[in-house]
Design an enzyme around this catalytic site. Sequence first.
Site, mmCIF file in Angstrom:
data_model
loop_
_atom_site.group_PDB
_atom_site.id
_atom_site.type_symbol
_atom_site.label_atom_id
_atom_site.label_comp_id
_atom_site.label_asym_id
_atom_site.label_seq_id
_atom_site.Cartn_x
_atom_site.Cartn_y
_atom_site.Cartn_z
ATOM 1 N N GLY A 45 34.909 18.746 80.853
ATOM 2 C CA GLY A 45 34.981 17.857 82.017
ATOM 3 C C GLY A 45 36.047 17.036 82.436
ATOM 4 N N PRO B 205 45.289 16.139 86.890
ATOM 5 C CA PRO B 205 45.910 16.289 88.166
ATOM 6 C C PRO B 205 46.711 17.418 88.336
ATOM 7 C CG PRO B 205 46.410 14.105 87.132
ATOM 8 C CD PRO B 205 45.585 14.927 86.147
ATOM 9 N N LEU C 38 49.417 18.171 90.199
ATOM 10 C CA LEU C 38 50.705 17.897 90.546
ATOM 11 C C LEU C 38 51.268 16.878 89.320
ATOM 12 C CD1 LEU C 38 53.242 18.105 92.263
ATOM 13 C CD2 LEU C 38 52.123 16.470 93.921
ATOM 14 N N GLY C 39 52.284 17.318 88.841
ATOM 15 C CA GLY C 39 53.127 16.345 87.688
ATOM 16 C C GLY C 39 54.507 16.242 87.772
ATOM 17 N N LEU C 40 55.041 15.437 86.889
ATOM 18 C CA LEU C 40 56.399 15.396 87.040
ATOM 19 C C LEU C 40 56.963 16.098 85.785
ATOM 20 C CD1 LEU C 40 58.978 13.565 88.157
ATOM 21 C CD2 LEU C 40 58.376 12.047 86.492
ATOM 22 N N GLY C 41 57.717 16.876 86.147
ATOM 23 C CA GLY C 41 58.583 17.459 85.040
ATOM 24 C C GLY C 41 59.796 16.567 84.618
ATOM 25 N N ASP D 54 54.786 15.873 82.339
ATOM 26 C CA ASP D 54 55.191 16.902 81.407
ATOM 27 C C ASP D 54 56.368 16.688 80.510
ATOM 28 O OD1 ASP D 54 54.564 20.057 80.790
ATOM 29 O OD2 ASP D 54 56.840 19.809 80.986
ATOM 30 N N TYR E 276 63.501 18.266 74.991
ATOM 31 C CA TYR E 276 63.862 17.442 76.138
ATOM 32 C C TYR E 276 64.738 16.350 75.674
ATOM 33 C CZ TYR E 276 60.707 20.669 78.873
ATOM 34 O OH TYR E 276 59.923 21.885 79.138
ATOM 35 N N LYS F 18 54.701 19.460 73.832
ATOM 36 C CA LYS F 18 54.790 21.010 73.385
ATOM 37 C C LYS F 18 55.282 20.765 72.028
ATOM 38 C CE LYS F 18 55.811 22.211 78.141
ATOM 39 N NZ LYS F 18 56.888 21.113 78.714
ATOM 40 N N HIS G 147 55.101 25.742 72.759
ATOM 41 C CA HIS G 147 56.116 25.877 73.668
ATOM 42 C C HIS G 147 56.627 27.262 73.957
ATOM 43 C CE1 HIS G 147 59.517 23.341 75.638
ATOM 44 N NE2 HIS G 147 59.361 24.296 76.452
HETATM 45 P P1 NDP Z 1 62.650 22.704 88.965
HETATM 46 O O1 NDP Z 1 62.135 23.857 89.804
HETATM 47 O O2 NDP Z 1 61.508 21.561 89.069
HETATM 48 O O3 NDP Z 1 63.850 21.928 89.694
HETATM 49 C C1 NDP Z 1 64.510 21.007 89.270
HETATM 50 C C2 NDP Z 1 65.667 20.756 90.381
HETATM 51 O O4 NDP Z 1 65.177 20.636 91.470
HETATM 52 C C3 NDP Z 1 66.525 19.589 90.035
HETATM 53 O O5 NDP Z 1 67.926 19.758 90.016
HETATM 54 C C4 NDP Z 1 66.045 18.541 90.966
HETATM 55 O O6 NDP Z 1 67.166 17.767 91.000
HETATM 56 C C5 NDP Z 1 65.811 19.213 92.199
HETATM 57 N N1 NDP Z 1 64.751 18.845 93.073
HETATM 58 C C6 NDP Z 1 63.558 18.143 92.582
HETATM 59 N N2 NDP Z 1 62.964 17.980 93.772
HETATM 60 C C7 NDP Z 1 63.788 18.338 94.824
HETATM 61 C C8 NDP Z 1 63.525 18.171 96.265
HETATM 62 N N3 NDP Z 1 62.315 17.553 96.693
HETATM 63 N N4 NDP Z 1 64.505 18.734 96.995
HETATM 64 C C9 NDP Z 1 65.583 19.401 96.431
HETATM 65 N N5 NDP Z 1 65.954 19.460 95.131
HETATM 66 C C10 NDP Z 1 64.821 18.814 94.156
HETATM 67 O O7 NDP Z 1 63.109 22.902 87.603
HETATM 68 P P2 NDP Z 1 62.835 22.537 86.088
HETATM 69 O O8 NDP Z 1 63.259 23.832 85.440
HETATM 70 O O9 NDP Z 1 62.834 21.520 85.500
HETATM 71 O O10 NDP Z 1 61.212 22.738 86.101
HETATM 72 C C11 NDP Z 1 60.015 21.883 86.280
HETATM 73 C C12 NDP Z 1 59.625 21.286 84.905
HETATM 74 O O11 NDP Z 1 58.912 22.417 84.255
HETATM 75 C C13 NDP Z 1 60.545 20.802 83.653
HETATM 76 O O12 NDP Z 1 61.066 19.672 84.045
HETATM 77 C C14 NDP Z 1 59.566 21.030 82.572
HETATM 78 O O13 NDP Z 1 59.156 19.952 82.630
HETATM 79 C C15 NDP Z 1 58.645 22.136 82.817
HETATM 80 N N6 NDP Z 1 59.519 23.135 82.030
HETATM 81 C C16 NDP Z 1 58.834 23.979 81.112
HETATM 82 C C17 NDP Z 1 59.399 24.952 80.642
HETATM 83 C C18 NDP Z 1 58.642 25.722 79.562
HETATM 84 O O14 NDP Z 1 59.195 26.518 78.804
HETATM 85 N N7 NDP Z 1 57.478 25.391 79.251
HETATM 86 C C19 NDP Z 1 60.513 25.528 81.160
HETATM 87 C C20 NDP Z 1 61.244 25.056 82.017
HETATM 88 C C21 NDP Z 1 60.551 23.828 82.742
HETATM 89 P P3 NDP Z 1 66.921 16.020 91.015
HETATM 90 O O15 NDP Z 1 66.572 15.548 89.540
HETATM 91 O O16 NDP Z 1 68.362 15.407 91.076
HETATM 92 O O17 NDP Z 1 65.958 15.602 91.993
HETATM 93 C C1 1BO Z 2 64.647 26.378 76.275
HETATM 94 C C2 1BO Z 2 64.133 25.764 77.395
HETATM 95 C C3 1BO Z 2 62.873 24.934 77.422
HETATM 96 C C4 1BO Z 2 62.503 24.370 78.760
HETATM 97 O O1 1BO Z 2 61.067 23.947 78.488
#
Ligand code: NDP
Ligand code: 1BO
Length: 316
Positions: free
Chosen positions: A9, A13, A15-18, A43, A48, A77, A110
């Site tokens: 249950g 959400p 939509l989250g913040l990476g 996330d 990181y 992770k 991870h």
């Molecule tokens: P994203 O695809 O989220 O892209 C991030 C880039 O996009 C940054 O340069 C950011 O710049 C830019 N951006 C953000 N919002 C906008 C917008 N509205 N318009 C234009 N540009 C934008 O890349 P990530 O690889 O960071 O993926 C998201 C999250 O996923 C990661 O941060 C992490 O938490 C997770 N992740 C997990 C992985 C795994 O192995 N499990 C691997 C990769 C990612 P700015 O910050 O300047 O806005």
């Molecule tokens: C090695 C890259 C990991 C991003 O989640």
Amino acid sequence: MTHITFANGDKMPMLGLGTWKSEKGKVFEAVKTAIKIGYRHVDCAPIYGNEQEIGEAIKACIEEGVVRREDLWITSKLWNDSHRKEDVVPAVKNTLKDLSLDYVDLFLIHWPVALKKGVYLATSAADFLSLAEIPLEDTWRGMEEVVHNGLAKHIGVSNFGKANLSKLMGTSTIKPEMNQVETHPYFQQNDLLDFCGENGIPLTAYSPLGSSDRPSALKADNEPNLLEDKVIRSIAESKNAAPAQILISWSLHRGVSVIPKSTNDQRIRENFEARNIQLNSEEMEMISNLEKGRRYLSGEFWVFENGPYQLKDIWA
Ligand code: NDP
Ligand code: 1BO
């Protein structure tokens, strides 16, 4: 659909913040801004290098009465150097200390790749342990202990394909409850999405905007730019929206959770507003036609001459 509902249950959400590449000195404000405008899902990962600052931001928001802990969904992770069963609980405890939390909502393996203790990123084949030395099933036993000890509410995996997922589903007492993988219009992973759907495992989309701020060592020459895609841009223009909002909305419409990263106040807001963008079936189809089989995060950084990992095994 705004949440993914787990078997017990609990609701995550969608939509989250990476926070990968969210720099120290910036991530505190980014997380605070995000929570203040309504994000309830963050996330994280120890690799990181910013969990302590994220923890400070969460703590500040709770102390200021902006949010209660139970209203937040925090994912973290297990890094690849802690795959031994006995290393998993200590690893989550370190993360919890950094995040100043008693539990995470979701804890993920991870990568299906094991590194020797203390190795951050591999620089040679000698840095690895093979899956024969540390089977994923053993690591999963450690993950199950994390739940039994109350340190995570849910456990799952990241970067797992069907074969690696199947290894865990056959033997575990707790089945993986999430698979976080790269997916976006250029790499839709429909086969994996179907497989996970059939097995009750939701997906979270990482790098949904194309991850353009990745280190150049992780980039290929002449990469296609998702945010510049003509179809994405034309749909965005027709709705007076930003291309990023179309990409986020497309993921939500597919039932896939999505975690765009930003440390920019305006883009954090813009990305959150993507919840309100509707795409019709024609627009969804136009976007589905953009498939290129194109991963941005290729995984090649795990492949070394005479090393134990090949791409075909990692993504199996
Ligand atoms: P994203 O695809 O989220 O892209 C991030 C880039 O996009 C940054 O340069 C950011 O710049 C830019 N951006 C953000 N919002 C906008 C917008 N509205 N318009 C234009 N540009 C934008 O890349 P990530 O690889 O960071 O993926 C998201 C999250 O996923 C990661 O941060 C992490 O938490 C997770 N992740 C997990 C992985 C795994 O192995 N499990 C691997 C990769 C990612 P700015 O910050 O300047 O806005
Ligand atoms: C090695 C890259 C990991 C991003 O989640």
